[in-house]
Design an enzyme around this catalytic site. Structure first.
Site, PDB file in Angstrom:
ATOM      1  N   GLU A 158     -41.319 -92.508 -53.035  1.00  9.12           N
ATOM      2  CA  GLU A 158     -40.413 -91.557 -53.698  1.00  9.12           C
ATOM      3  C   GLU A 158     -39.797 -90.609 -52.674  1.00  9.12           C
ATOM      4  O   GLU A 158     -38.591 -90.365 -52.661  1.00  9.12           O
ATOM      5  CB  GLU A 158     -41.183 -90.717 -54.734  1.00  9.12           C
ATOM      6  N   GLY A 205     -54.071 -84.000 -49.687  1.00  8.99           N
ATOM      7  CA  GLY A 205     -52.728 -83.687 -50.189  1.00  8.99           C
ATOM      8  C   GLY A 205     -52.732 -82.570 -51.222  1.00  8.99           C
ATOM      9  O   GLY A 205     -51.955 -81.618 -51.140  1.00  8.99           O
ATOM     10  N   ARG A 206     -53.614 -82.658 -52.224  1.00 10.38           N
ATOM     11  CA  ARG A 206     -53.590 -81.665 -53.307  1.00 10.38           C
ATOM     12  C   ARG A 206     -54.259 -80.357 -52.916  1.00 10.38           C
ATOM     13  O   ARG A 206     -54.380 -79.448 -53.747  1.00 10.38           O
ATOM     14  CB  ARG A 206     -54.203 -82.266 -54.576  1.00 10.38           C
TER      15      ARG A 206
HETATM   16  O1  F6P Z   1     -50.084 -90.896 -54.955  1.00  4.76           O
HETATM   17  C1  F6P Z   1     -51.010 -89.923 -54.759  1.00  4.76           C
HETATM   18  C2  F6P Z   1     -50.766 -89.139 -53.516  1.00  4.76           C
HETATM   19  O2  F6P Z   1     -51.328 -89.796 -52.450  1.00  4.76           O
HETATM   20  C3  F6P Z   1     -51.310 -87.742 -53.656  1.00  4.76           C
HETATM   21  O3  F6P Z   1     -52.655 -87.668 -53.447  1.00  4.76           O
HETATM   22  C4  F6P Z   1     -50.467 -87.003 -52.688  1.00  4.76           C
HETATM   23  O4  F6P Z   1     -50.528 -85.632 -52.905  1.00  4.76           O
HETATM   24  C5  F6P Z   1     -49.118 -87.601 -52.970  1.00  4.76           C
HETATM   25  O5  F6P Z   1     -49.378 -88.952 -53.231  1.00  4.76           O
HETATM   26  C6  F6P Z   1     -48.093 -87.456 -51.883  1.00  4.76           C
HETATM   27  O6  F6P Z   1     -48.531 -88.005 -50.694  1.00  4.76           O
HETATM   28  P1  F6P Z   1     -47.803 -87.702 -49.330  1.00  4.76           P
HETATM   29  O7  F6P Z   1     -47.924 -86.252 -49.041  1.00  4.76           O
HETATM   30  O8  F6P Z   1     -48.505 -88.544 -48.311  1.00  4.76           O
HETATM   31  O9  F6P Z   1     -46.367 -88.105 -49.494  1.00  4.76           O
END
Ligand code: F6P
Length: 542
Positions: free
Chosen positions: A206, A260-261
């Site tokens: 995304e 990430g979270r």
């Molecule tokens: O799809 C889950 C995830 O891996 C989350 O844990 C994370 O916060 C998010 O996607 C975004 O990940 P990134 O910061 O690597 O783009």
């Protein structure tokens, strides 16, 4: 473990038809004994069926599970994220100037401080108009492109702290749905827009797709060379950021021990720092640190994150309530429920324990919510009179940021307190009948109408009070919830820091894209998906 859960369940059963109001009637110290203060917050957990016996059994669970040992292991850099072989050190990002935190024999704090000071410097110069677009002028708008932990935290906090905004306008794009980036960019001038690509892995489809769309938008307007100077990256993946064309000095990095979270305290918080300034961002970190210090030192039921977690375990694993509602009486916390959905559900939505065995008790609950008073006019009907019990987590500030509208804030407080009171007290049939009698009803009509006006009551809630939604207070609230999730995860015996459950859908989406675009055949898919693909292609307007 099972024995303690069984004891807790037996105790819950023994409480029978007992009511929360009876617990208050039998103990005039209940409000004081079933509440906790920390880092400027006041947490009231007295409007629940938790009693001394339940608390004692829950603390037996804390002991049995080694929560305090696990807490020490986390902050000292042990690799408690076992399935990814990583330490879990978001607390290091807010540990302050004097801390030392060792990972693999190395103090990580000099790196943390260095990154924070680069962020400070960048935000300061950007806000002062010293970092300029290549064509001159100022960066007046900043677009943060990221998803999940690279979006929800900063987006929630930027909205929460809008009274402190005195920097460029900050916007967020997360969804791969092109509608979002189109709508955001439509209102912006490319010559004055800085784009932050926020992705720990720098591979998230995304984010990378939206970043490409932003790059095309900028390139169309100013050419590729100038466009490159409108990007910065927040990421752990130096290789990928370089491959994408972002120079190392425009990358703010963080280590794999920041999940990430749990990442808004470091580079992922840069959009917030740009919006409110570095000093206020540091107050936000200080609020979180105050909660960390409390979590690490407060004993027993004085420990707020521990009690928030135990109330959670009591409601989900003991009482069996499947969801919990997050109800901030603070419009600016509108994104907090969504933020907590990721924090709690991505962390504790797991059916397998650390040792790989299936849990024989429920995983974490469904978390959802909306700000009050809006929710009152939408879903509170079900909370008050539906057949499911939904523990509610209310939040309210003593003061708002609008001194001229103090009367509105008083109404907000009254509504918040009224809801937890109504949930607990309810309204019995006798009172409902009297109300109908007053309206002139008699006989069957009175009985029928009265039944609809009965509230069972005895519905549990907790309330978190804070003085005013400042950066410090917000930091403390978020850290409180992070530690709550940690404690619940340890009690459940799961790894709260991985997220394997999001992978399968990602893989299948990648495989389906060529089918959707017509480049691959649908015949290997299940019948339903085949039919949906066919129908979508038929339904597409000419
Ligand atoms: O799809 C889950 C995830 O891996 C989350 O844990 C994370 O916060 C998010 O996607 C975004 O990940 P990134 O910061 O690597 O783009």
């Amino acid at each position: 473990m099972k024995v303690i859960f069984d004891d807790l369940k037996a105790h819950r059963k023994a409480q029978g038809k007992g009511r929360i109001t009876d617990l208050f009637a039998g103990d005039e110290t209940r409000a004081a004994r079933f509440s906790t203060k920390a880092a400027g917050l006041y947490f009231d957990w007295s409007k629940t069926m938790l009693d001394d016996k339940a608390v004692e059994l829950l603390f037996a669970l804390v002991k049995k599970r080694g929560v305090l040992e696990r807490r020490a292991a986390m902050v000292s850099g042990e690799k408690i994220n076992e399935t990814e072989e990583r330490a879990v050190l978001h607390t290091a990002l807010r540990a302050g100037a004097d801390a030392r935190v060792m990972v693999d024999g190395e103090d990580v704090m000099p790196g943390v401080r260095d990154t924070l000071s680069r962020m400070r410097d960048f935000a300061k110069r950007l806000r002062a108009g010293q970092i300029r677009p290549p064509a001159g002028g100022r960066f007046r708008d900043v677009v943060n492109i990221g998803i999940g932990g690279s979006d929800l935290g900063p987006a929630m906090a930027v909205q929460a702290l809008s009274p402190y905004h005195d920097g460029p306008r900050v916007h967020f794009v997360s969804n791969v749905d092109g509608a979002q980036i189109s709508d955001v960019l439509a209102g912006l001038n490319p010559a004055e827009t800085l784009v932050i690509v926020a992705s720990k892995t720098f591979t998230t489809i995304e984010t990378m797709t939206n970043a490409e769309t932003a790059r095309e938008w900028l390139t169309r307007n100013m050419g590729a060379e100038a466009a490159a100077l409108h990007f910065i990256a927040l990421s752990s993946n130096d290789e990928k950021t370089a491959e994408w064309g972002i120079a190392p000095e425009r990358v703010f990095g963080f280590e794999d021990w920041v999940g990430g979270r749990y990442s808004m305290w470091g580079p992922i918080g840069l959009a917030l720092m740009i919006a409110i300034g570095a000093d206020r961002f540091e107050q936000f970190l200080a609020g979180a640190k105050a909660m960390d210090d409390h979590f690490l030192t407060a004993e027993g039921r004085d420990n707020m994150p521990l009690m928030l977690a135990l109330a959670g375990v009591w409601h989900r694993q003991v009482c069996g309530y499947e969801t919990r509602a997050i109800l901030p009486y603070e419009q600016r916390l509108a994104r907090l429920p969504a933020y907590l959905q990721q924090l709690e559900m991505e962390s504790n939505g797991k059916r397998v324990a650390l040792d790989g065995r299936a849990l024989d008790y429920p995983s974490g609950p469904v978390v959802w919510g909306e700000p009050g008073t809006n929710g009152q006019h939408a879903f509170y009907q079900l909370i008050h009179q539906g057949t499911d019990v939904i523990p509610c987590e209310f939040m309210i500030g003593a003061d708002g940021h609008e001194p001229d509208l103090a009367h509105q804030h008083r109404l907000l407080i009254a509504n918040c307190l009224a809801q937890s009171q109504a949930l607990m007290q309810g309204r019995d049939m006798v009172t409902a009948r009297a109300l109908m009698k007053e309206k002139g009803l008699t006989g069957d009509a009175l009985e029928r109408q009265a039944a609809h006006r009965v509230f069972e009551g005895n519905r549990p809630s907790t309330t978190l009070l804070y003085p005013k939604l400042t950066p410090h207070v917000l930091g403390a609230i978020v850290a409180l919830y992070e530690h709550r999730v940690f404690v619940e995860g340890v009690i459940l015996g799961i790894n709260s820091f991985d997220q394997w459950g999001v992978e399968l859908g990602k893989e299948l989406a990648l495989a389906l894209e060529p089918v959707v675009s017509g480049a691959a055949k649908a015949d290997k898919l299940d019948g339903s998906t085949q039919a949906l693909v066919a129908e979508l292609s038929r339904a597409k307007p000419e």
